[in-house]
Design a protein around this motif. Structure first.
Motif, short mmCIF file in Angstrom:
data_model
loop_
_atom_site.label_atom_id
_atom_site.label_comp_id
_atom_site.label_asym_id
_atom_site.label_seq_id
_atom_site.Cartn_x
_atom_site.Cartn_y
_atom_site.Cartn_z
N GLY A 1 0.83 -1.20 0.00
CA GLY A 1 0.00 0.00 0.00
C GLY A 1 0.86 1.25 0.00
N ILE A 2 0.47 2.24 -0.79
CA ILE A 2 1.19 3.51 -0.79
C ILE A 2 1.11 4.13 0.60
CG2 ILE A 2 1.23 5.85 -1.76
CD1 ILE A 2 -0.08 4.73 -4.28
N PRO A 3 2.21 4.63 1.15
CA PRO A 3 2.14 5.30 2.45
C PRO A 3 1.11 6.43 2.41
CG PRO A 3 4.42 4.99 1.79
CD PRO A 3 3.58 4.62 0.60
N ILE A 4 0.28 6.52 3.44
CA ILE A 4 -0.74 7.56 3.43
C ILE A 4 -0.19 8.90 3.93
CG2 ILE A 4 -2.64 5.94 3.64
CD1 ILE A 4 -2.71 6.56 6.63
N ASP A 5 0.97 8.87 4.58
CA ASP A 5 1.63 10.09 5.04
C ASP A 5 3.00 10.21 4.40
OD1 ASP A 5 -0.47 10.71 6.90
OD2 ASP A 5 0.35 9.16 8.21
N GLU A 6 3.58 11.40 4.45
CA GLU A 6 4.95 11.58 3.97
C GLU A 6 5.89 10.76 4.83
OE1 GLU A 6 5.43 13.55 1.19
OE2 GLU A 6 3.26 13.58 1.26
N THR A 7 6.82 10.05 4.21
CA THR A 7 7.80 9.26 4.95
C THR A 7 9.18 9.55 4.39
OG1 THR A 7 7.78 7.35 3.47
CG2 THR A 7 6.07 7.43 5.18
N GLY A 8 10.20 9.14 5.14
CA GLY A 8 11.56 9.32 4.65
C GLY A 8 11.84 8.49 3.43
N ALA A 9 11.06 7.41 3.22
CA ALA A 9 11.28 6.51 2.09
C ALA A 9 10.63 7.01 0.81
CB ALA A 9 10.76 5.12 2.43
N GLY A 10 9.75 8.01 0.90
CA GLY A 10 9.10 8.49 -0.31
C GLY A 10 7.86 9.31 0.02
N GLY B 1 3.89 10.55 0.35
CA GLY B 1 2.63 9.95 0.72
C GLY B 1 1.66 9.97 -0.43
N LEU B 2 0.48 9.42 -0.19
CA LEU B 2 -0.52 9.25 -1.24
C LEU B 2 -0.87 10.56 -1.94
CD1 LEU B 2 -2.61 7.42 -2.69
CD2 LEU B 2 -4.21 8.03 -0.86
N GLU B 3 -1.22 11.59 -1.16
CA GLU B 3 -1.67 12.83 -1.79
C GLU B 3 -0.55 13.51 -2.57
OE1 GLU B 3 -4.04 16.92 -0.58
OE2 GLU B 3 -4.32 15.09 0.60
N SER B 4 0.68 13.46 -2.07
CA SER B 4 1.80 14.05 -2.82
C SER B 4 2.02 13.31 -4.13
CB SER B 4 3.08 13.99 -1.98
OG SER B 4 2.99 14.84 -0.85
N LEU B 5 1.93 11.98 -4.08
CA LEU B 5 2.15 11.18 -5.28
C LEU B 5 1.15 11.53 -6.37
CD1 LEU B 5 3.83 8.72 -6.40
CD2 LEU B 5 1.90 7.31 -5.70
N LEU B 6 -0.08 11.85 -5.96
CA LEU B 6 -1.15 12.07 -6.93
C LEU B 6 -1.41 13.54 -7.25
CD1 LEU B 6 -3.73 9.38 -5.76
CD2 LEU B 6 -1.92 9.18 -7.47
N THR B 7 -0.71 14.46 -6.58
CA THR B 7 -0.96 15.88 -6.84
C THR B 7 0.30 16.67 -7.12
OG1 THR B 7 -0.89 16.42 -4.47
CG2 THR B 7 -3.05 15.89 -5.41
#
Length: 385
Positions: free
Chosen positions: A79-88, A90-96
């Motif tokens: 599952g895509i991380p739902i929050d910003e993480t050090g590894a990459g 989060g969901l909203e950033s990825l899609l916006t």
């Protein structure tokens, strides 16, 4: 020309806010607003899911063309991380956010299309996008419209298993009546499964209930299976089995997978790829031709199948009736031009050429009867020319 006609100041500059630039000139990001652009949209969304499988975090990817004109891409990864993480992101950033992808890069990262702009551009060109993330026993959902979140991320109950499902509906104001091509998507997904032995991917078309169809791809034989597919029924009368090998060479910081054989068809079918991208030519293809020419010519002279007055074979003669797949995966691929159709890494030519020469030369010596059949065909063809 009058002074009024030639004046130019800040009032002439148009500033586009947010996703306006993408929506105003979509061809710059996905190639076109025709079926080809729609296909690219699918690839940009499926890209992340495919890499989840290849990295060992998921088992399969399922792509569905839905009855209402949308596309659904699902995987069973963490599952895509739902929050910003050090590894990459989060969901909203990825899609916006433009190019917020999390690919590892190099030989371990597969890019399905030619753009690599990421799912945020797809979101911007869609009238609607939905995201469902299943992780930690919780199901999270969020909806977007034309590139921005239309609602906050919401906890929507208990999740069974884990994974991510992204669905999008292209904006009709941009794409008009264009439709997704099942055949075009099928060809690229099949190709990816041949080139990446661990990938399992399905494509289902539910747009017309009375004509629904579905395919699933997984090819443990890799390039060897690809050659058999390209040959079709022509392989029945092939004078040789498929020669297939994988070889890692530190000089090119990568690995090659090569498979080839001659068959009864007069035309050649030689396909080349770099980091799973189709290429029209490049140093890997040149190296393949070099290695084939060197091995066949050397063997023919050793066996007296070429006389002293006969010229060396050329690559065009040797490749007649040849079916081949030449795939390289490099840590630092260098492509010529923006379309990435020609590989430019100079060291790749010698690496692929030597490996092909070694493997084909060994086969020719180990199976003299079939080797003679192959060489005889080339010799007689060359003398007819």
């Amino acid at each position: 020309m009058s002074e009024e006609a030639t004046s130019y100041d800040a009032s002439n500059i148009q500033v586009l806010e947010g996703w306006e630039a993408v929506r105003k000139r979509p061809g710059m990001y996905i190639g076109s607003t025709s079926e080809r652009g729609l296909r690219q949209m699918v690839f940009e969304v499926a890209d992340r899911a495919v890499n989840e499988v290849l990295d060992g975090r998921a088992a399969s990817v399922d792509v569905t063309l839905t009855p209402d004109g949308g596309v659904c891409v699902a995987d069973d990864g963490p599952g895509i991380p739902i929050d910003e993480t050090g590894a990459g992101p989060g969901l909203e950033s990825l899609l916006t956010q433009m190019q917020a992808g999390t690919g590892a890069g190099g030989r371990h990262d597969v890019t399905l299309g030619f753009c690599g702009v990421g799912p945020a551009v797809v979101n911007a060109l869609s009238q609607r996008m939905t995201a469902e993330v299943r992780c930690g026993g919780v199901r999270w959902v969020q909806e977007y419209a034309r590139g921005v979140a239309a609602a906050p991320l919401t906890e929507a109950g208990v999740a069974t298993g884990s994974g991510t499902t992204l669905a999008f509906w292209p904006d009709a104001d941009i794409f008009g009546a264009a439709e997704f091509s099942f055949d075009g998507l099928e060809e690229r997904f099949r190709e990816l499964a041949f080139l990446n032995q661990g990938l399992e991917i399905s494509l289902t078309d539910l747009r017309r209930p009375d004509e629904s169809r579905s395919v699933r791809f997984r090819f443990p034989g890799g390039a060897r299976d690809f050659v058999a597919f390209l040959d079709g029924h022509a392989a029945v009368s092939a004078p040789m089995d498929t020669i297939a090998f994988e070889h890692e060479d530190p000089r090119m910081a990568g690995i090659m997978e090569v498979a080839f054989r001659w068959c009864s068809c007069p035309e050649d079918r030689v396909r080349s790829f770099a980091n799973s991208r189709p290429t029209v030519d490049g140093t890997h293809a040149e190296g393949f031709r070099d290695g084939m020419t060197a091995a066949v010519t050397a063997y023919a002279r050793e066996q007296g199948l070429l006389t002293a007055t006969d010229r060396d074979f050329d690559a065009d003669r040797i490749s007649k009736s040849l079916t081949a797949v030449v795939s390289v995966k490099l840590d630092r691929p260098e492509f010529e031009g923006s379309t990435r159709g020609v590989l430019g890494n100079s060291e790749v030519r010698d690496c692929v050429g030597q490996a092909v020469q070694d493997h084909l030369g060994r086969w020719l010596k180990e199976d003299p009867e079939r080797a003679a059949a192959v060489i005889d065909r080339i010799v007689h063809g060359a003398r007819r020319d």
